[in-house]
Design an enzyme around this catalytic site. Structure first.
Site, short mmCIF file in Angstrom:
data_model
loop_
_atom_site.label_atom_id
_atom_site.label_comp_id
_atom_site.label_asym_id
_atom_site.label_seq_id
_atom_site.Cartn_x
_atom_site.Cartn_y
_atom_site.Cartn_z
N LYS A 196 0.80 -1.22 0.00
CA LYS A 196 0.00 0.00 0.00
C LYS A 196 0.83 1.28 0.00
CE LYS A 196 -4.45 -1.27 0.34
NZ LYS A 196 -5.56 -0.72 -0.48
N SER A 236 0.75 -9.70 -0.82
CA SER A 236 0.51 -8.27 -0.70
C SER A 236 0.92 -7.66 0.64
CB SER A 236 -0.97 -7.96 -0.96
OG SER A 236 -1.79 -8.66 -0.05
#
Length: 317
Positions: A41, A292
């Protein structure tokens, strides 16, 4: 990529002989759990922050996040010397809350889901006039996430498939556009948890159930509503969207810990979980998996292990 080069890591793309043999194909893991802040992110948050003017930022930024976007925004805000307030749902792991605060942001814990935290953040943004930095429904955020695909195809040009975890769709939108631009024939497969599969249902034009959200250990991809900007991109560029069970995700976490000696969170394990559960039907010779994030509350490891043992471990052995 040049704008992010001084901020983010070029994370490794790794493989495992044991896991390759297990799924019957060459698997390459993009280890974004080793990224600054422990998740991908930071790429989108940092790129978006770099595009904002001093005037836009003069009242600080507000965001809503299940945890990883919060850390990315907090880090990027600290680099620019501005204030950040992040609304996070009540089920956010303590590790993500503390990390967000350690980067200098104010964490506001509210709501039973990301959607409720998001709505609270929007109300505050209207009151204060701070800039709202959306976790996925923003083209600059998508562009920042797209750098993952660019790196993967530079590190391993022979990848024929990318499997990507999906929440609101910012990651897969950026990845799909970049990957298809570099390699038009590459397949892009999105993965959602069965308990939070709104994007999956939209992609397959399924009727909306009474409740689209039942909770999941993959809180990082637990989103109630599809992105207005991401959904059209996904429909155009993504080849398939599948779901994984809670025990599938838990099994992937256990395998990553045992075989890759790395701890990943539920969302970070979702793509590998999809490959494990669908290894006979996903046709690929060189498959890229986006890991991720790795910001998991370690106190839940016992629960994760039990969930894996109760579910798919027996049929995957």
């Amino acid at each position: 990529m040049e704008q992010l080069a001084k901020t983010v890591y070029r994370t490794p793309l790794t493989t495992s002989t044991f896991l390759n043999n297990l799924v019957g194909k060459n698997v390459f893991f993009k280890m974004e759990n080793q990224q600054k802040t422990g998740a991908f992110k930071i790429r989108g948050a940092s790129y978006k922050m770099s595009r904002l003017t001093e005037k836009e930022l003069q009242k600080g930024v507000i965001a809503a996040s299940a945890g990883n976007h919060a850390q990315g925004v907090a880090f990027a805000a600290s680099r620019r010397g501005i204030t950040a307030k992040i609304y996070m749902p009540e089920n956010t792991p303590d590790a993500k809350i503390k990390a967000t605060e350690n980067y200098g942001a104010k964490a506001v814990i509210t709501g039973a889901s990301f959607q409720e935290a998001y709505e609270a953040a929007c109300i505050d943004q209207k009151r204060t006039g701070s800039y709202f930095l959306h976790p996925f429904d923003d083209y600059h955020v998508m562009a920042g996430q797209a750098t993952i695909a660019v790196e993967m195809l530079m590190q391993q040009p022979f990848l024929d498939t990318l499997i990507v975890p999906v929440g609101g769709g910012g990651l897969i939108s950026g990845v799909a556009v970049a990957a298809k631009h570099m390699q038009p024939n590459i397949r892009i497969i999105g993965v959602q948890a069965e308990g939070a599969k709104v994007m999956h249902d939209h992609f397959h034009n399924l009727p909306a159930p009474c409740s689209r959200f039942a909770g999941t250990i993959a809180e990082g991809i637990a989103v109630k509503e599809a992105g207005k900007l991401t959904l059209p991109i996904i429909r155009h560029y993504v080849d398939d969207m599948i779901t994984v069970s809670e025990s599938d995700i838990a099994t992937a976490i256990v395998y990553m810990l045992e075989r890759k000696k790395t701890l990943v969170e539920g969302a970070g394990a979702a793509a590998f979980a999809a490959l494990l559960a669908n290894r006979s039907t996903i046709r690929s010779k060189n498959c890229g998996i986006i890991v991720s994030g790795g910001n998991m509350d370690v106190s839940r490891l016992g629960f994760i292990q039990q969930l894996a043992q109760d579910g798919t471990v027996s049929r995957l052995a």
